[in-house]
Design a protein around this motif. Sequence first.
Motif, PDB file in Angstrom:
ATOM      1  N   ALA A  81      -0.015   5.220  -1.913  1.00  0.00           N
ATOM      2  CA  ALA A  81      -0.520   6.126  -0.876  1.00  0.00           C
ATOM      3  C   ALA A  81      -1.027   7.439  -1.456  1.00  0.00           C
ATOM      4  N   SER A 139       0.808  -1.224   0.000  1.00  0.00           N
ATOM      5  CA  SER A 139       0.000   0.000   0.000  1.00  0.00           C
ATOM      6  C   SER A 139       0.839   1.271   0.000  1.00  0.00           C
ATOM      7  N   LYS A 140       2.095   1.180   0.457  1.00  0.00           N
ATOM      8  CA  LYS A 140       2.926   2.387   0.507  1.00  0.00           C
ATOM      9  C   LYS A 140       3.171   2.965  -0.884  1.00  0.00           C
ATOM     10  N   TYR A 141       3.093   2.113  -1.922  1.00  0.00           N
ATOM     11  CA  TYR A 141       3.344   2.594  -3.275  1.00  0.00           C
ATOM     12  C   TYR A 141       2.139   3.319  -3.874  1.00  0.00           C
TER      13      TYR A 141
END
Length: 227
Positions: free
Chosen positions: A53, A49-51
């Motif tokens: 955000a 999910s960090k990619y």
Amino acid sequence: MGLSRWTGQQLFRALQEHFRPGTYDLIRKNCNSFSDCALHFLLRKRLPSKYSAMESMGQRTSLDLIHHFTNGAYQPNQAAANFSTDAIIQQLDRLDPRTLAAGSTAGTGKNALRIGAPVAVCGLKNAEHLNGLTGRIVGYNSVNGRWEAQLSNGDTKALRAENLRPEGERVYLPGDKCRIHSLQSDAGKILNGRVGEVNRYIHDVSRYEVLVDGVSKSIKSENLQSV
């Protein structure tokens, strides 16, 4: 992230219906969306999910605020309005591996909008003098969802998909009444002689969506006649 038993061609077959040209949206359907689906198909893993955000934040932000920060450059692509990565992944889970292995291309078509494609302009309200001009697609702007066409008058214009048709194809606009004719299949023959209303042009399959008694039908232009 791992090795996959699937080939690149099989990945293409699995995802091509979901990632057609002209359906990109900077916030709702972008490269991370594709990567997420591709990872799941190949390795049964999800994109961290960090990619994603930034676009997740954008999806929760009002359109007015996004317009403010982009100086109006971002325009939602309606072709991506109902896109859902989770829904695509559910469909991928239901794919029959034998179909992909066999190389089936059922349901695919040559998209009328692609770089280099010859087109004609139609349906413009604020620049009616451009209607009828022919040209060639030279680019696609993924920010505003418009196709850039080099026109026969020398101008290059950024146009929406609904204002373009394959060059030489008869033009019908939303709301036009048409009579269906010359369909050869058993199911199609039932429609011959029926009158319907054009709803839109579907570039993915180079056909018109025609509503016949409220039911959507996909019809080629040569099988339609104005009434």
